[in-house]
Design a protein around this motif. Sequence first.
Motif, PDB file in Angstrom:
ATOM      1  N   PRO A  25      58.658  39.177  39.174  1.00 23.12           N
ATOM      2  CA  PRO A  25      58.834  38.627  40.527  1.00 23.12           C
ATOM      3  C   PRO A  25      59.116  39.728  41.550  1.00 23.12           C
ATOM      4  CG  PRO A  25      60.063  37.341  38.922  1.00 23.12           C
ATOM      5  CD  PRO A  25      59.574  38.559  38.204  1.00 23.12           C
ATOM      6  N   MET A  26      58.895  39.419  42.826  1.00 19.90           N
ATOM      7  CA  MET A  26      59.074  40.417  43.880  1.00 19.90           C
ATOM      8  C   MET A  26      60.551  40.654  44.199  1.00 19.90           C
ATOM      9  SD  MET A  26      56.025  41.328  44.414  1.00 19.90           S
ATOM     10  CE  MET A  26      54.473  40.686  43.765  1.00 19.90           C
ATOM     11  N   GLU A  27      61.410  39.676  43.895  1.00 17.34           N
ATOM     12  CA  GLU A  27      62.834  39.818  44.181  1.00 17.34           C
ATOM     13  C   GLU A  27      63.626  39.758  42.884  1.00 17.34           C
ATOM     14  OE1 GLU A  27      63.917  36.866  47.023  1.00 17.34           O
ATOM     15  OE2 GLU A  27      62.646  37.708  48.607  1.00 17.34           O
ATOM     16  N   PHE A  28      64.796  40.409  42.890  1.00 19.23           N
ATOM     17  CA  PHE A  28      65.612  40.501  41.680  1.00 19.23           C
ATOM     18  C   PHE A  28      67.003  39.930  41.932  1.00 19.23           C
ATOM     19  CE2 PHE A  28      62.407  43.738  41.530  1.00 19.23           C
ATOM     20  CZ  PHE A  28      61.948  43.689  40.228  1.00 19.23           C
ATOM     21  N   PRO A  29      67.619  39.369  40.888  1.00 21.31           N
ATOM     22  CA  PRO A  29      68.996  38.896  41.044  1.00 21.31           C
ATOM     23  C   PRO A  29      69.920  40.064  41.382  1.00 21.31           C
ATOM     24  CG  PRO A  29      68.004  38.101  38.982  1.00 21.31           C
ATOM     25  CD  PRO A  29      67.079  39.135  39.533  1.00 21.31           C
ATOM     26  N   LYS A  30      71.010  39.765  42.072  1.00 21.56           N
ATOM     27  CA  LYS A  30      71.982  40.804  42.400  1.00 21.56           C
ATOM     28  C   LYS A  30      72.505  41.433  41.120  1.00 21.56           C
ATOM     29  CE  LYS A  30      76.197  41.636  45.047  1.00 21.56           C
ATOM     30  NZ  LYS A  30      77.276  41.018  45.858  1.00 21.56           N
ATOM     31  N   GLY A  31      72.505  42.758  41.074  1.00 20.93           N
ATOM     32  CA  GLY A  31      72.955  43.471  39.892  1.00 20.93           C
ATOM     33  C   GLY A  31      71.828  44.006  39.041  1.00 20.93           C
ATOM     34  N   LEU A  32      70.583  43.606  39.364  1.00 17.81           N
ATOM     35  CA  LEU A  32      69.408  44.093  38.643  1.00 17.81           C
ATOM     36  C   LEU A  32      68.432  44.717  39.623  1.00 17.81           C
ATOM     37  CD1 LEU A  32      68.743  41.045  36.269  1.00 17.81           C
ATOM     38  CD2 LEU A  32      70.125  43.081  35.798  1.00 17.81           C
ATOM     39  N   LYS A  33      67.558  45.583  39.119  1.00 10.68           N
ATOM     40  CA  LYS A  33      66.557  46.218  39.982  1.00 10.68           C
ATOM     41  C   LYS A  33      65.373  46.672  39.144  1.00 10.68           C
ATOM     42  CE  LYS A  33      67.748  50.409  41.465  1.00 10.68           C
ATOM     43  NZ  LYS A  33      68.567  51.521  42.010  1.00 10.68           N
ATOM     44  N   LEU A  34      64.276  46.963  39.815  1.00 10.30           N
ATOM     45  CA  LEU A  34      63.100  47.531  39.148  1.00 10.30           C
ATOM     46  C   LEU A  34      63.318  49.036  39.049  1.00 10.30           C
ATOM     47  CD1 LEU A  34      60.279  47.022  37.957  1.00 10.30           C
ATOM     48  CD2 LEU A  34      59.332  47.310  40.251  1.00 10.30           C
ATOM     49  N   GLY A  35      63.521  49.525  37.838  1.00 11.75           N
ATOM     50  CA  GLY A  35      63.881  50.926  37.660  1.00 11.75           C
ATOM     51  C   GLY A  35      62.722  51.843  37.369  1.00 11.75           C
ATOM     52  N   VAL A  36      61.649  51.306  36.746  1.00 15.57           N
ATOM     53  CA  VAL A  36      60.535  52.147  36.309  1.00 15.57           C
ATOM     54  C   VAL A  36      59.216  51.403  36.450  1.00 15.57           C
ATOM     55  CG1 VAL A  36      59.456  53.266  34.289  1.00 15.57           C
ATOM     56  CG2 VAL A  36      61.911  53.480  34.654  1.00 15.57           C
ATOM     57  N   ILE A  37      58.186  52.132  36.870  1.00 16.09           N
ATOM     58  CA  ILE A  37      56.803  51.663  36.792  1.00 16.09           C
ATOM     59  C   ILE A  37      56.040  52.712  36.000  1.00 16.09           C
ATOM     60  CG2 ILE A  37      54.706  51.102  38.086  1.00 16.09           C
ATOM     61  CD1 ILE A  37      56.536  50.184  40.387  1.00 16.09           C
ATOM     62  N   SER A  93      48.014  41.948  41.228  1.00 19.76           N
ATOM     63  CA  SER A  93      49.001  42.949  41.617  1.00 19.76           C
ATOM     64  C   SER A  93      49.769  43.434  40.392  1.00 19.76           C
ATOM     65  CB  SER A  93      49.973  42.329  42.628  1.00 19.76           C
ATOM     66  OG  SER A  93      51.109  43.136  42.799  1.00 19.76           O
ATOM     67  N   GLY A  94      49.842  44.743  40.235  1.00 22.78           N
ATOM     68  CA  GLY A  94      50.623  45.324  39.138  1.00 22.78           C
ATOM     69  C   GLY A  94      49.962  45.323  37.788  1.00 22.78           C
ATOM     70  N   GLN A  95      48.745  44.815  37.695  1.00 23.04           N
ATOM     71  CA  GLN A  95      48.088  44.689  36.388  1.00 23.04           C
ATOM     72  C   GLN A  95      47.985  46.045  35.697  1.00 23.04           C
ATOM     73  OE1 GLN A  95      45.477  41.456  35.859  1.00 23.04           O
ATOM     74  NE2 GLN A  95      43.861  42.668  34.931  1.00 23.04           N
ATOM     75  N   ALA A  96      48.270  46.061  34.387  1.00 20.27           N
ATOM     76  CA  ALA A  96      48.123  47.213  33.486  1.00 20.27           C
ATOM     77  C   ALA A  96      49.265  48.223  33.553  1.00 20.27           C
ATOM     78  CB  ALA A  96      46.791  47.935  33.704  1.00 20.27           C
ATOM     79  N   ALA A  97      50.270  47.989  34.418  1.00 24.43           N
ATOM     80  CA  ALA A  97      51.473  48.825  34.420  1.00 24.43           C
ATOM     81  C   ALA A  97      52.607  48.039  33.771  1.00 24.43           C
ATOM     82  CB  ALA A  97      51.863  49.222  35.841  1.00 24.43           C
ATOM     83  N   LEU A  98      53.543  48.738  33.178  1.00 28.16           N
ATOM     84  CA  LEU A  98      54.763  48.113  32.697  1.00 28.16           C
ATOM     85  C   LEU A  98      55.846  48.309  33.750  1.00 28.16           C
ATOM     86  CD1 LEU A  98      54.866  49.314  28.969  1.00 28.16           C
ATOM     87  CD2 LEU A  98      53.815  47.251  29.918  1.00 28.16           C
ATOM     88  N   GLY A  99      56.618  47.253  33.985  1.00 31.34           N
ATOM     89  CA  GLY A  99      57.754  47.344  34.893  1.00 31.34           C
ATOM     90  C   GLY A  99      59.029  47.226  34.080  1.00 31.34           C
ATOM     91  N   ILE A 100      59.903  48.217  34.192  1.00 28.93           N
ATOM     92  CA  ILE A 100      61.166  48.183  33.455  1.00 28.93           C
ATOM     93  C   ILE A 100      62.272  47.761  34.414  1.00 28.93           C
ATOM     94  CG2 ILE A 100      62.799  49.471  32.054  1.00 28.93           C
ATOM     95  CD1 ILE A 100      60.561  51.308  31.188  1.00 28.93           C
ATOM     96  N   GLU A 101      62.799  46.571  34.170  1.00 31.74           N
ATOM     97  CA  GLU A 101      63.903  46.035  34.963  1.00 31.74           C
ATOM     98  C   GLU A 101      65.203  46.529  34.338  1.00 31.74           C
ATOM     99  OE1 GLU A 101      65.270  41.657  36.739  1.00 31.74           O
ATOM    100  OE2 GLU A 101      63.781  41.797  35.136  1.00 31.74           O
ATOM    101  N   ILE A 102      66.137  46.960  35.181  1.00 26.68           N
ATOM    102  CA  ILE A 102      67.360  47.563  34.658  1.00 26.68           C
ATOM    103  C   ILE A 102      68.595  46.980  35.342  1.00 26.68           C
ATOM    104  CG2 ILE A 102      66.123  49.724  34.223  1.00 26.68           C
ATOM    105  CD1 ILE A 102      67.679  50.937  36.611  1.00 26.68           C
ATOM    106  N   VAL A 103      69.741  47.121  34.670  1.00 26.11           N
ATOM    107  CA  VAL A 103      70.996  46.828  35.354  1.00 26.11           C
ATOM    108  C   VAL A 103      71.195  47.921  36.393  1.00 26.11           C
ATOM    109  CG1 VAL A 103      72.060  45.606  33.426  1.00 26.11           C
ATOM    110  CG2 VAL A 103      72.306  48.084  33.583  1.00 26.11           C
ATOM    111  N   ASP A 104      71.804  47.569  37.498  1.00 27.73           N
ATOM    112  CA  ASP A 104      71.976  48.520  38.599  1.00 27.73           C
ATOM    113  C   ASP A 104      73.088  49.502  38.255  1.00 27.73           C
ATOM    114  OD1 ASP A 104      71.861  49.854  40.947  1.00 27.73           O
ATOM    115  OD2 ASP A 104      72.257  48.131  42.249  1.00 27.73           O
TER     116      ASP A 104
END
Length: 314
Positions: free
Chosen positions: A84-96, A196-207
């Motif tokens: 998703p384009m938005e993340f819960p508070k305390g999480l973020k998109l850390g890596v593409i 959008s974003g196809q073929a990349a991995l997105g690593i979601e992380i704790v902030d």
Amino acid sequence: MKKLIIATRGSKLALWQSEFVKAELEKAHPGLEVELSVMMTKGDKILDTPLAKIGGKGLFTKELEEAMLRGEAHIAVHSLKDVPMEFPKGLKLGVITKREDVRDAMLSEKYGCLEELPQGAVVGTTSLRRRMQLLSLRPDLVIKNLRGNVNTRIRKLKEGEFDAIILATAGINRLGLASEVRYFSPISKEHIIPASGQAALGIEIVDDAEVEDLVSVLNDADAIVETMVERDFVTLLEGGCQVPIGVNAQVFGDFLHVKAIIGLPDGSEMISEAMSGTRADFVTLGKALAQKVIDKGAKELLERAEKIALSEIF
């Protein structure tokens, strides 16, 4: 930090992605222990209903995010197109991560490419984006919904439920499944623009600064530029998985090109546009392209598309 925990779904593709990240992190940080915590998401449990009708692709990330917020995991590895384009508070998109092949692909036991499909051929996909572009090319095709993991979808093809199915080339390549079917044919981006974003991995992380520093070694500069343009485009259009949107940006040295398409699920009305700029323009190019299609009536068209999808297709 001596131990990093990855929250992951249990599908073969999700496990491949998490195992890949685990291996890369352990290679980059000798002495770091990386553990997988496998869990079931709502999207994995409900296989008989299209995602758009039950809440969208976020159904594959919610349980993983909740585990991270409870302190049970530090990161989660997703296909970026599902993030998703938005993340819960305390999480973020850390890596593409570096992208695999961004194209969609046609898989079939009988036909080598889209052009070879006979009149009225049955094609499996639940993606409104793919449906729209397929029907714009071949209005005669019969598009039927197709849910389940990659292996399940291939099984349904081999059992004769479909003449062809459309999947992401990246997933097939990562799992080494191209030889499972007689014909595996990547589709030119000139014919079908990827998600959008196809073929990349997105690593979601704790902030958390330490976690972010550990995983940052997996970032890919080109993928970040390309996917930020694509995600900006979708964000400005306020488009989720309930609407047909294709957008693909590509870096060529210092040059950046992006093209996009939106429309109705049956391909009868579409708006397509493209823009080019320098690599440094990535912070504005996606938004500029979105504004260009908005000025042509994109938001109104997508509102109609969503109503059609939910009332007639799903």
